[in-house]
Design a protein around this motif. Structure first.
Motif, PDB file in Angstrom:
ATOM      1  N   LEU A 131       0.822  -1.209   0.000  1.00 37.95           N
ATOM      2  CA  LEU A 131       0.000   0.000   0.000  1.00 37.95           C
ATOM      3  C   LEU A 131       0.853   1.254   0.000  1.00 37.95           C
ATOM      4  O   LEU A 131       0.557   2.243  -0.698  1.00 37.95           O
ATOM      5  CB  LEU A 131      -0.931  -0.004   1.216  1.00 37.95           C
ATOM      6  N   ILE A 132       1.910   1.247   0.789  1.00 40.40           N
ATOM      7  CA  ILE A 132       2.801   2.419   0.828  1.00 40.40           C
ATOM      8  C   ILE A 132       3.431   2.654  -0.536  1.00 40.40           C
ATOM      9  O   ILE A 132       3.537   3.792  -1.019  1.00 40.40           O
ATOM     10  CB  ILE A 132       3.868   2.228   1.920  1.00 40.40           C
ATOM     11  N   ILE A 133       3.838   1.570  -1.185  1.00 37.28           N
ATOM     12  CA  ILE A 133       4.438   1.717  -2.519  1.00 37.28           C
ATOM     13  C   ILE A 133       3.427   2.296  -3.504  1.00 37.28           C
ATOM     14  O   ILE A 133       3.746   3.195  -4.293  1.00 37.28           O
ATOM     15  CB  ILE A 133       4.967   0.346  -3.005  1.00 37.28           C
ATOM     16  N   LEU A 134       2.173   1.804  -3.451  1.00 33.82           N
ATOM     17  CA  LEU A 134       1.147   2.334  -4.354  1.00 33.82           C
ATOM     18  C   LEU A 134       0.865   3.805  -4.088  1.00 33.82           C
ATOM     19  O   LEU A 134       0.715   4.609  -5.025  1.00 33.82           O
ATOM     20  CB  LEU A 134      -0.147   1.522  -4.205  1.00 33.82           C
ATOM     21  N   LEU A 135       0.814   4.179  -2.785  1.00 32.28           N
ATOM     22  CA  LEU A 135       0.598   5.585  -2.458  1.00 32.28           C
ATOM     23  C   LEU A 135       1.728   6.464  -2.974  1.00 32.28           C
ATOM     24  O   LEU A 135       1.504   7.570  -3.482  1.00 32.28           O
ATOM     25  CB  LEU A 135       0.445   5.757  -0.945  1.00 32.28           C
ATOM     26  N   LEU A 136       2.947   5.980  -2.846  1.00 30.98           N
ATOM     27  CA  LEU A 136       4.080   6.754  -3.357  1.00 30.98           C
ATOM     28  C   LEU A 136       3.993   6.905  -4.876  1.00 30.98           C
ATOM     29  O   LEU A 136       4.302   7.974  -5.422  1.00 30.98           O
ATOM     30  CB  LEU A 136       5.394   6.072  -2.959  1.00 30.98           C
ATOM     31  N   ILE A 137       3.554   5.847  -5.554  1.00 33.26           N
ATOM     32  CA  ILE A 137       3.423   5.934  -7.015  1.00 33.26           C
ATOM     33  C   ILE A 137       2.361   6.959  -7.399  1.00 33.26           C
ATOM     34  O   ILE A 137       2.577   7.818  -8.266  1.00 33.26           O
ATOM     35  CB  ILE A 137       3.082   4.545  -7.593  1.00 33.26           C
TER      36      ILE A 137
ATOM     37  N   ARG B 163       2.657  19.680 -11.525  1.00 31.78           N
ATOM     38  CA  ARG B 163       3.732  20.503 -12.082  1.00 31.78           C
ATOM     39  C   ARG B 163       3.455  20.847 -13.528  1.00 31.78           C
ATOM     40  O   ARG B 163       3.781  21.932 -14.011  1.00 31.78           O
ATOM     41  CB  ARG B 163       5.064  19.755 -11.966  1.00 31.78           C
ATOM     42  N   ALA B 164       2.762  19.913 -14.247  1.00 36.37           N
ATOM     43  CA  ALA B 164       2.446  20.204 -15.643  1.00 36.37           C
ATOM     44  C   ALA B 164       1.388  21.293 -15.748  1.00 36.37           C
ATOM     45  O   ALA B 164       1.421  22.127 -16.637  1.00 36.37           O
ATOM     46  CB  ALA B 164       1.964  18.937 -16.349  1.00 36.37           C
ATOM     47  N   GLU B 165       0.410  21.295 -14.792  1.00 35.63           N
ATOM     48  CA  GLU B 165      -0.632  22.302 -14.843  1.00 35.63           C
ATOM     49  C   GLU B 165      -0.141  23.637 -14.306  1.00 35.63           C
ATOM     50  O   GLU B 165      -0.547  24.689 -14.782  1.00 35.63           O
ATOM     51  CB  GLU B 165      -1.848  21.833 -14.031  1.00 35.63           C
TER      52      GLU B 165
ATOM     53  N   GLY C  82       3.552  10.462  -6.774  1.00 33.97           N
ATOM     54  CA  GLY C  82       4.484  10.896  -7.811  1.00 33.97           C
ATOM     55  C   GLY C  82       3.764  11.315  -9.080  1.00 33.97           C
ATOM     56  O   GLY C  82       4.098  12.333  -9.689  1.00 33.97           O
ATOM     57  N   LEU C  83       2.712  10.530  -9.468  1.00 29.89           N
ATOM     58  CA  LEU C  83       1.949  10.904 -10.652  1.00 29.89           C
ATOM     59  C   LEU C  83       1.212  12.221 -10.445  1.00 29.89           C
ATOM     60  O   LEU C  83       1.151  13.063 -11.347  1.00 29.89           O
ATOM     61  CB  LEU C  83       0.938   9.794 -10.983  1.00 29.89           C
ATOM     62  N   TYR C  84       0.650  12.412  -9.242  1.00 28.08           N
ATOM     63  CA  TYR C  84      -0.045  13.668  -8.956  1.00 28.08           C
ATOM     64  C   TYR C  84       0.905  14.849  -9.021  1.00 28.08           C
ATOM     65  O   TYR C  84       0.597  15.894  -9.595  1.00 28.08           O
ATOM     66  CB  TYR C  84      -0.711  13.593  -7.580  1.00 28.08           C
TER      67      TYR C  84
END
Length: 515
Positions: free
Chosen positions: A130-136, A146-148, A139-141
């Motif tokens: 779960l921690i790994i998924l949250l970190l992923i 940053r793109a917006e 990172g995407l967010y």
């Protein structure tokens, strides 16, 4: 012959006991058939140990051999114990030695600890995943954010979009018939019957309800009788006038023929007096006839008003009376029915805020939605804008009437609607609009008149409100930097203006001000 403590037989017996204990520890189950299996293994181990033990390598002789045979037959210790247990019944729980119970208890505790350890490891692995998924996801967010909002973009901007909300004014209101008539009663009485109900279609002049006419019929009959009596008196007065007129004419001829000698002067005065009195009685009789005729007309009108009729062609929206109900028309006309002239033509009374009322014009196109048909947009047009406002909770609103076409008869009286009215000066061709501040914005340190030319451009750079047709510079946000783009001003409103140009397209972020 008994074996001595150091004899080969004694050593073989000790070795057998040790191996038997080892066999019990290695048994898969405790008690019953499992104990028998363990003892059997111990016996095999003793045999192997006896064959390989160096201390008993010499072959037994004489009595030693006989003693071993005796022990094997079941009389002594050692192998006889193992062989005997194979044929004996399985020991019960109360016959299990305490040491074996302890060993079994310790084994059970170790199994439970292993099971708990396995569960703990499973929970830890799930938490790590779960921690790994949250970190992923984080990172995407961050990458999307940053793109917006590029790093270093310290500006407030708007994203250009055709037909954006600034072109429209949103207002809520209720639907009503375009022509609505409230039907009441001018007379008081008791409702004798009701001929229509809600949603009934009616024609002009059709009977809706009937007030008990008994009292009014009696009044009409009384007034008619009084009028007939007055007409009789009028006839008598007319006859009296004719008679007195003839007498006066006759006496006047006699008086003229006699040269004033006959009749006497007093007779002539009496005849004139009678003539005047008869004429007065005639006028009084005529006035009585007129008065009673008018009274009869009033009574007949009241009698006619006992029948409540439809004043227009339409549909009954509301029925507020029942048979037997008393109608009192002393001060206010009681509301008995509400009729709509034509439900195919309706109006939407929208409440526009005082901040937007200046941008609402008569004839402006509009659209609206209702909760009953959320998937449909209904077209409308501004018919009238009220000059007087309404104050509700310190908020001032103005009523704007929108004409609505209801050919499908899906809309009903009283429905709440949310309307979008085309604002005055708003684009009807999908032009791109920006706040007026964007037309005069210039980053710190940027050169003046980057793209503007002429007097109009200079005025825009000085912060004056640009006019239609002016050439201006708008600054757009690209890769976190402010980039100048030339543009041409279109229609200018109170808050926004249309712009166009080569680099002015949907999705461009136009800077309004610095943060």
């Amino acid at each position: 012959m008994r074996a001595t403590p150091n004899s080969p037989e004694t050593r073989a017996q000790k070795q057998s006991d040790s191996d038997v204990n080892a066999g019990e520890n290695n048994a898969g189950s405790v008690g019953g058939d499992g104990d028998v299996s363990g003892d059997a293994k111990g016996a095999d181990t003793v045999s192997a140990a006896g064959a390989n033990d160096p201390t008993i390598g010499d072959a037994p002789t004489g009595d030693d051999t006989a003693g071993e045979h005796a022990d094997a037959s079941g009389g002594g210790d050692g192998l006889s114990t193992a062989d005997g247990e194979e044929n004996s019944p399985a020991p019960q729980d109360d016959e299990v030695p305490p040491e074996r119970r302890k060993r079994e208890h310790r084994q059970q505790i170790r199994d439970e600890e292993r099971a708990r350890g396995n569960k703990t490891m499973t929970v830890i692995l799930i938490l790590v995943l779960l921690i790994i998924l949250l970190l992923i996801f984080y990172g995407l967010y961050r990458r999307t954010h940053r793109a917006e909002t590029p790093v270093g973009a310290n500006y407030e901007f708007v994203v250009l979009a055709a037909n954006d909300a600034a072109n429209f004014i949103t207002a809520t209101g209720n639907l009503k018939p375009l022509t609505e008539v409230t039907v009441g009663s001018e007379i008081s009485g008791i409702i004798k019957s009701v001929s229509v109900d809600s949603n009934d279609n009616v024609r002009k002049g059709q009977e809706l309800a009937l007030i008990d006419p008994t009292r009014f019929e009696q009044e009409v009959a009384s007034s008619r009788a009084q009028l007939e009596s007055a007409k009789t008196r009028l006839d008598a007065a007319q006859a009296t006038v004719r008679e007195t007129t003839l007498i006066l004419e006759k006496r006047s001829r006699e008086y003229a023929t006699s040269g004033g000698r006959t009749p006497a002067q007093s007779v002539m005065e009496e005849v004139n007096k009678n003539k005047i009195t008869a004429a007065a009685e005639l006028r009084r009789a005529e006035e009585d006839v007129k008065r009673l005729t008018a009274l009869l007309d009033i009574q007949e009108v009241n009698l006619a008003k006992t029948v409540i009729r439809a004043p227009i062609d339409g549909v009954v929206l509301k029925r507020a009376v029942e048979p037997g109900q008393t109608v009192a028309a002393s001060f206010n006309v009681p509301d008995m029915f509400v009729l709509a002239a034509d439900m195919r033509k309706m109006k939407l009374v929208a409440n526009v805020s005082e901040a937007d009322i200046s941008r609402v014009e008569v004839g402006a196109p509009a659209s609206f939605t209702v909760d009953a048909w959320p998937e449909m947009n209904f077209d409308a047009k501004v018919l009238k804008v009220e000059s007087a406002g309404t104050v509700t909770n310190n908020l001032v609103t103005y009523a704007a009437e929108l004409e609505v076409n209801n050919d499908q008869l899906k809309l009903r009286d009283g429905m709440s609607a949310v309307s979008r009215i085309r604002a005055a000066g708003g684009s009807s061709t999908g032009a791109l609009r920006v706040p007026l501040d964007a037309l005069t914005f210039r980053p710190k340190g940027a050169a003046r008149n980057t793209a503007a030319s002429g007097t109009a451009g200079a005025e825009a750079e000085l912060g004056k409100k640009p006019a239609e047709g002016d050439a201006v510079t708008v600054w757009v946000l690209r890769d976190g930097r402010a980039v100048p783009v030339p543009a041409r001003v279109g229609k200018v409103g109170t808050r926004r203006a249309e712009i166009s140009g080569e680099g002015i397209t949907d999705g461009v972020r136009v800077i309004v001000r610095e943060r």
